[in-house]
Design a protein around this motif. Structure first.
Motif, PDB file in Angstrom:
ATOM      1  N   LEU A 273     -19.916  -4.053  -8.870  1.00 34.09           N
ATOM      2  CA  LEU A 273     -19.569  -4.754  -7.471  1.00 34.09           C
ATOM      3  C   LEU A 273     -18.785  -6.298  -7.712  1.00 34.09           C
ATOM      4  N   ASP A 274     -19.083  -6.688  -8.907  1.00 36.09           N
ATOM      5  CA  ASP A 274     -18.179  -8.024  -9.224  1.00 36.09           C
ATOM      6  C   ASP A 274     -16.846  -7.476  -9.252  1.00 36.09           C
ATOM      7  N   TYR A 275     -16.590  -6.433 -10.000  1.00 39.42           N
ATOM      8  CA  TYR A 275     -15.467  -5.905 -10.202  1.00 39.42           C
ATOM      9  C   TYR A 275     -14.560  -5.604  -9.163  1.00 39.42           C
ATOM     10  N   GLY A 276     -15.271  -4.779  -8.256  1.00 40.16           N
ATOM     11  CA  GLY A 276     -14.796  -4.367  -7.204  1.00 40.16           C
ATOM     12  C   GLY A 276     -14.400  -5.668  -6.059  1.00 40.16           C
ATOM     13  N   PHE A 277     -15.215  -6.518  -5.730  1.00 44.70           N
ATOM     14  CA  PHE A 277     -15.075  -7.775  -4.980  1.00 44.70           C
ATOM     15  C   PHE A 277     -14.102  -8.461  -5.673  1.00 44.70           C
ATOM     16  N   GLY A 278     -14.247  -8.866  -6.885  1.00 44.94           N
ATOM     17  CA  GLY A 278     -13.523 -10.000  -7.763  1.00 44.94           C
ATOM     18  C   GLY A 278     -12.110  -9.583  -8.278  1.00 44.94           C
ATOM     19  N   SER A 279     -11.907  -8.225  -8.483  1.00 39.24           N
ATOM     20  CA  SER A 279     -10.712  -7.630  -9.050  1.00 39.24           C
ATOM     21  C   SER A 279      -9.722  -6.878  -8.116  1.00 39.24           C
ATOM     22  N   PHE A 280     -10.253  -7.002  -6.985  1.00 37.97           N
ATOM     23  CA  PHE A 280      -9.212  -6.202  -5.939  1.00 37.97           C
ATOM     24  C   PHE A 280      -9.465  -7.360  -4.704  1.00 37.97           C
ATOM     25  N   TYR A 281      -8.171  -7.264  -4.265  1.00 38.36           N
ATOM     26  CA  TYR A 281      -8.209  -7.951  -2.804  1.00 38.36           C
ATOM     27  C   TYR A 281      -7.560  -6.891  -1.572  1.00 38.36           C
ATOM     28  N   ARG A 282      -7.745  -7.325  -0.379  1.00 38.16           N
ATOM     29  CA  ARG A 282      -7.270  -6.264   0.736  1.00 38.16           C
ATOM     30  C   ARG A 282      -5.922  -7.062   1.348  1.00 38.16           C
ATOM     31  N   PHE A 283      -4.841  -6.041   1.086  1.00 34.47           N
ATOM     32  CA  PHE A 283      -3.679  -6.587   1.505  1.00 34.47           C
ATOM     33  C   PHE A 283      -3.406  -5.708   2.850  1.00 34.47           C
ATOM     34  N   VAL A 284      -2.942  -6.483   3.990  1.00 35.86           N
ATOM     35  CA  VAL A 284      -3.120  -6.078   5.066  1.00 35.86           C
ATOM     36  C   VAL A 284      -1.668  -6.251   5.742  1.00 35.86           C
ATOM     37  N   ILE A 285      -0.724  -5.170   6.603  1.00 38.10           N
ATOM     38  CA  ILE A 285       0.328  -5.630   7.457  1.00 38.10           C
ATOM     39  C   ILE A 285      -0.207  -4.798   8.598  1.00 38.10           C
ATOM     40  N   SER A 286       0.117  -5.752   9.872  1.00 35.41           N
ATOM     41  CA  SER A 286      -0.306  -5.339  11.138  1.00 35.41           C
ATOM     42  C   SER A 286       0.640  -4.246  11.613  1.00 35.41           C
ATOM     43  N   LYS A 287      -0.023  -3.483  12.545  1.00 32.88           N
ATOM     44  CA  LYS A 287       0.970  -2.341  13.143  1.00 32.88           C
ATOM     45  C   LYS A 287       1.886  -2.962  14.116  1.00 32.88           C
ATOM     46  N   ASP A 288       1.898  -4.224  14.670  1.00 30.17           N
ATOM     47  CA  ASP A 288       3.110  -4.895  15.378  1.00 30.17           C
ATOM     48  C   ASP A 288       4.071  -5.006  14.338  1.00 30.17           C
ATOM     49  N   ASP A 289       3.643  -5.652  13.213  1.00 27.54           N
ATOM     50  CA  ASP A 289       4.958  -5.907  12.391  1.00 27.54           C
ATOM     51  C   ASP A 289       5.550  -4.734  11.913  1.00 27.54           C
ATOM     52  N   LEU A 290       4.756  -3.652  11.496  1.00 24.68           N
ATOM     53  CA  LEU A 290       5.208  -2.275  10.691  1.00 24.68           C
ATOM     54  C   LEU A 290       6.188  -1.707  12.104  1.00 24.68           C
ATOM     55  N   GLN A 300      13.596   6.185  21.448  1.00 27.01           N
ATOM     56  CA  GLN A 300      12.514   6.258  20.672  1.00 27.01           C
ATOM     57  C   GLN A 300      11.558   4.982  20.358  1.00 27.01           C
ATOM     58  N   TYR A 301      10.494   5.360  20.097  1.00 29.20           N
ATOM     59  CA  TYR A 301       9.578   4.083  19.597  1.00 29.20           C
ATOM     60  C   TYR A 301       8.779   4.733  18.396  1.00 29.20           C
ATOM     61  N   ALA A 302       8.091   3.671  17.933  1.00 30.12           N
ATOM     62  CA  ALA A 302       7.280   4.133  16.466  1.00 30.12           C
ATOM     63  C   ALA A 302       5.673   4.096  17.091  1.00 30.12           C
ATOM     64  N   ASP A 303       5.277   5.327  16.900  1.00 24.47           N
ATOM     65  CA  ASP A 303       3.886   5.506  17.271  1.00 24.47           C
ATOM     66  C   ASP A 303       2.854   5.091  16.135  1.00 24.47           C
ATOM     67  N   ILE A 304       2.441   3.888  15.683  1.00 18.34           N
ATOM     68  CA  ILE A 304       1.679   3.583  14.811  1.00 18.34           C
ATOM     69  C   ILE A 304       0.313   3.072  15.315  1.00 18.34           C
ATOM     70  N   GLN A 305      -0.635   3.500  15.049  1.00 15.12           N
ATOM     71  CA  GLN A 305      -2.032   3.233  15.749  1.00 15.12           C
ATOM     72  C   GLN A 305      -2.709   2.214  14.984  1.00 15.12           C
ATOM     73  N   ASN A 306      -2.626   1.979  13.565  1.00 14.01           N
ATOM     74  CA  ASN A 306      -3.365   1.172  12.933  1.00 14.01           C
ATOM     75  C   ASN A 306      -2.452   0.453  11.948  1.00 14.01           C
ATOM     76  N   ASP A 307      -3.175  -0.879  11.422  1.00 18.45           N
ATOM     77  CA  ASP A 307      -2.644  -1.565  10.426  1.00 18.45           C
ATOM     78  C   ASP A 307      -2.730  -0.625   9.356  1.00 18.45           C
ATOM     79  N   PHE A 308      -1.777  -1.174   8.344  1.00 21.17           N
ATOM     80  CA  PHE A 308      -1.649  -0.643   7.018  1.00 21.17           C
ATOM     81  C   PHE A 308      -2.446  -1.631   6.138  1.00 21.17           C
ATOM     82  N   VAL A 309      -3.314  -0.951   5.384  1.00 23.27           N
ATOM     83  CA  VAL A 309      -4.548  -1.638   4.529  1.00 23.27           C
ATOM     84  C   VAL A 309      -4.656  -0.860   3.122  1.00 23.27           C
ATOM     85  N   ILE A 310      -4.228  -1.615   2.442  1.00 20.75           N
ATOM     86  CA  ILE A 310      -4.432  -1.262   0.984  1.00 20.75           C
ATOM     87  C   ILE A 310      -5.365  -2.194   0.109  1.00 20.75           C
ATOM     88  N   ILE A 311      -6.137  -1.801  -0.950  1.00 22.68           N
ATOM     89  CA  ILE A 311      -6.881  -2.597  -1.777  1.00 22.68           C
ATOM     90  C   ILE A 311      -6.066  -2.670  -3.134  1.00 22.68           C
TER      91      ILE A 311
END
Length: 416
Positions: A273-290, A300-311
């Motif tokens: 748990l310490d490793y998962g929470f301490g060694s990683f972080y949540r990187f997010v790009i909002s769907k509007d920015d995408l 045409q338009y970009a049909d993007i429903q969700n933010d891009f989230v990666i650990i």
């Protein structure tokens, strides 16, 4: 032709990169024979050790029993205890001492199986849901396959040792993930204490508290953020442990199997748990920015429903990350660079622009204009008909007037 080859190459790279959902991170080790650390929101394995090794699960089996109870029952429903379904249960098994003829609720049995790890409670739930333990076991194995737990086979709802009763750390993670996504189960599991009240059969109240020490504030193993878990132990399985924790908008699952010391197994879980929470972080790009990053035609338009989230590992700095968006065969992909591995992920599709608010307003204006034009045309037609009518009536009056004048003229002539 060259463009098509590049498209295929790009798609190949996407498929290849999909096998690695996170950038490289520092290594970590645990003593348990098998272990998995899983990020629920990112759907990513952050750490694994012998994840597909088939092992005895012991009482963490009851997570599947709890899940099926939440999926198939109302907690307020009542039923009468029939101890005939408890025949054959080992005399030294942990129980909540439910008695023949005792009327209990589904939640009573659920909480006893969860907090006390009561085997009689798990068996009573199985018989209540399916009519018999054997039928319930069939349901358990069917549900396991539905969840992708293909290296799992259950023979009972309790976790008591059986050569054909086994699972893996990875499969238990899948089952636990389904449990965390069941709101009814998680709401009940948030209660760390529960009382079975005395009744006409039960002579005294039975106070129960959570057995997972990382959820108990009065223990040395308490870990802030742990919201669900289940312990297990048999001589064959040794210590087994499932833990779910939430922190910083992230949900992690830890499964550890096969440890010789249950207290040290908590340490394995804490390390992960310490490793998962301490060694990683949540990187997010909002769907509007995408959407703003995609270059498309006006139609045409970009049909993007969700933010891009990666650990990402903490040693991958945000300022070093670059991202680009590509459109391949009307599918939209984002590529993130800045670590040892590039990550490419599909984020949406290209759709034809059927119009937004501006188009809707224009359509309304067109409709109003069409209606007005129709009314004007109707008015013109009616006006022309009216003119024709008036003209005919005036001609008729003139003709009658001339006739009358002619008659009067003749009358004067004959009377001269």
């Amino acid at each position: 032709m060259k463009k098509r080859i590049l498209s295929y190459l790009f798609l190949f790279l996407i498929i290849f990169s999909s096998f690695s959902q996170v950038f490289c991170a520092p290594s970590v080790n645990v003593e348990s024979d098998s272990a998995v650390l899983f990020d629920v929101d990112q759907n990513s394995v952050l750490y694994e050790k012998e994840p597909n090794k088939k092992m005895h699960p012991a009482s963490i089996t009851k997570i599947m029993t709890l899940l099926l109870t939440a999926e198939n029952c109302n907690f307020e429903d009542k039923f009468t205890v029939d101890n005939t379904c408890l025949l054959g249960m080992p005399s030294d098994a942990i129980i909540a001492d439910f008695r023949q003829g005792e009327e209990i609720t589904v939640k009573d049995a659920f909480m006893a199986a969860y907090l006390r790890s009561a085997n009689d409670a798990a068996i009573l739930l199985a018989c209540h849901i399916s009519g018999s333990v054997d039928k319930f076991v069939e349901l358990m194995n069917t549900r396991a396959k539905e969840l992708g737990a293909n290296n799992t086979h259950f023979t009972n709802p309790t976790g008591l040792t059986d050569d054909n009763h086994y699972t893996t750390a990875y499969d238990m993670m899948l089952i636990t993930k389904a449990a965390t996504q069941n709101e009814k189960l998680m709401s009940a599991a948030s209660e760390v204490k529960y009382t079975l009240h005395k009744n006409n059969v039960r002579a005294e109240d039975l106070e129960m508290s959570v057995g997972h020490r990382m959820m108990d504030k009065d223990t040395a193993q308490y870990y802030q953020g742990v919201i669900f878990g289940k312990t297990g132990f048999t001589n064959a399985a040794r210590s087994t442990l499932v833990t779910v924790a939430k922190k910083d908008d992230r949900c992690l699952i830890v499964v550890t199997l096969g440890h010789d010391n249950k207290f040290k197994q908590y340490n394995d879980t804490k390390i992960l748990l310490d490793y998962g929470f301490g060694s990683f972080y949540r990187f997010v790009i909002s769907k509007d920015d995408l959407k703003g990053m995609v270059k498309l035609k006006k139609s045409q338009y970009a049909d993007i429903q969700n933010d891009f989230v990666i650990i990402l590992p903490t040693d991958v700095k945000r300022e070093n990350l670059t991202q680009s968006v590509d459109v391949i065969n009307n599918e939209i992909f984002i590529t993130l660079k800045g670590g040892e591995n590039d990550v490419t992920q599909k984020i949406g599709v290209v759709a034809e622009n059927n119009g937004g608010f501006g188009t809707a307003v224009l359509n309304v204006i067109k409709l109003i204009f069409t209606v007005l034009l129709y009314l004007i045309l109707v008015f013109i037609v009616l006006f022309i008909i009216l003119l024709i009518y008036i003209n005919k009536r005036n001609k008729k009056r003139i003709a009658e007037k001339k006739k009358k004048e002619r008659i009067n003229s003749n009358y004067k002539y004959y009377n001269m």
